[in-house]
Design a protein around this motif. Structure first.
Motif, mmCIF file in Angstrom:
data_model
loop_
_atom_site.group_PDB
_atom_site.id
_atom_site.type_symbol
_atom_site.label_atom_id
_atom_site.label_comp_id
_atom_site.label_asym_id
_atom_site.label_seq_id
_atom_site.Cartn_x
_atom_site.Cartn_y
_atom_site.Cartn_z
ATOM 1 N N VAL A 1 -3.145 6.521 -0.066
ATOM 2 C CA VAL A 1 -2.484 6.851 1.192
ATOM 3 C C VAL A 1 -1.902 8.250 1.030
ATOM 4 N N VAL B 1 0.780 -0.565 6.135
ATOM 5 C CA VAL B 1 -0.630 -0.463 5.780
ATOM 6 C C VAL B 1 -1.064 -1.800 5.177
ATOM 7 N N TYR C 1 -3.893 -4.075 3.101
ATOM 8 C CA TYR C 1 -4.925 -3.849 2.097
ATOM 9 C C TYR C 1 -5.393 -5.168 1.513
ATOM 10 N N LEU D 1 -5.664 7.285 5.339
ATOM 11 C CA LEU D 1 -6.095 6.215 4.443
ATOM 12 C C LEU D 1 -7.426 6.635 3.833
ATOM 13 N N LEU E 1 -8.742 -1.252 3.811
ATOM 14 C CA LEU E 1 -7.468 -0.553 3.897
ATOM 15 C C LEU E 1 -7.277 -0.150 5.360
#
Length: 213
Positions: free
Chosen positions: A89, A126, A128, A76, A111
């Motif tokens: 990413v 992930v 964010y 990240l 993130l």
């Protein structure tokens, strides 16, 4: 004394036979059988290679098991400079090959990986935030890396897209070992400021996340 001097090398030969060589190749044992040494673990770089096109500060990384590519390290990144989405990413295989990167708009360093980062679907998650609501980005394995997120607007990298869910959060993993995605929606009626908010729970169907009846 002569008999002892002859036996010692013979015993040493019995003990060392059947071991793997220093290069990890198999050797033949005293009974003629072959033993294979375990393969060496993947050796990952400490930062994505230049081919990933993600220069910046590394916020975190995880090593995951990709169903087609084996061990993969996912980074990240908080990008440096301007003119591109602030988050990235980047992923690399154990052989050092850079996979196609995924861009995402974030505010400051917002993130993160989910905990755990992957579930029973083999997808990786992930989290964010571009500056207001949280989002969930799903890395879905493909033969050559991860599926294209398919951002709806080429200039906006936080909402819209097949595998990106804005104003959403993860729930689980449940008893089946899978995450579900709970996405909030505003009716914007009579206006978005006064509209009613509802939640939709999305489940993985093997290809995408869809609401169930």
């Amino acid at each position: 004394m002569q008999r002892i001097a002859v036996l010692v090398p013979a015993l040493a030969l019995v003990f060392v036979s059947g071991c793997a060589n220093a290069d990890g190749k198999s050797t033949r044992g005293t009974n003629g059988s072959t033993r294979s040494a375990a393969p060496p673990p993947a050796s990952f770089p400490s930062a994505p290679p230049e081919a990933a096109h993600c220069p910046g500060a590394i916020l975190d990384h995880r090593d995951i098991s990709h169903p087609d590519l084996g061990a993969v390290r996912v980074f990240l990144i908080r990008r440096t400079g301007s003119g591109a989405p602030t988050g990235c990413v980047a992923s690399v295989t154990g052989s050092g090959k850079a996979l196609a990167s995924i861009e995402v708009d974030i505010y400051e360093n917002d993130l993160h990986f989910a905990s755990p980062e992957s579930d029973a679907t083999k997808n990786t998650f992930v989290l964010y935030n571009p500056g207001r609501y949280n989002g969930v980005l799903v890395l879905v394995p493909a033969k050559d890396g991860f599926e294209d997120v398919r951002w709806t607007d080429p200039d906006i990298h936080y909402r819209g897209g097949r595998y990106a869910f804005y104003n959403a959060r993860l729930a689980g993993p449940g008893a089946d070992g899978r995450y579900t995605i709970i996405q909030s929606q505003n009716s914007c009626n009579p206006s978005c400021a006064d509209g009613a908010t509802s939640n939709v729970t999305l489940h993985w169907n093997g290809h995408e996340y869809l609401p169930t009846g």
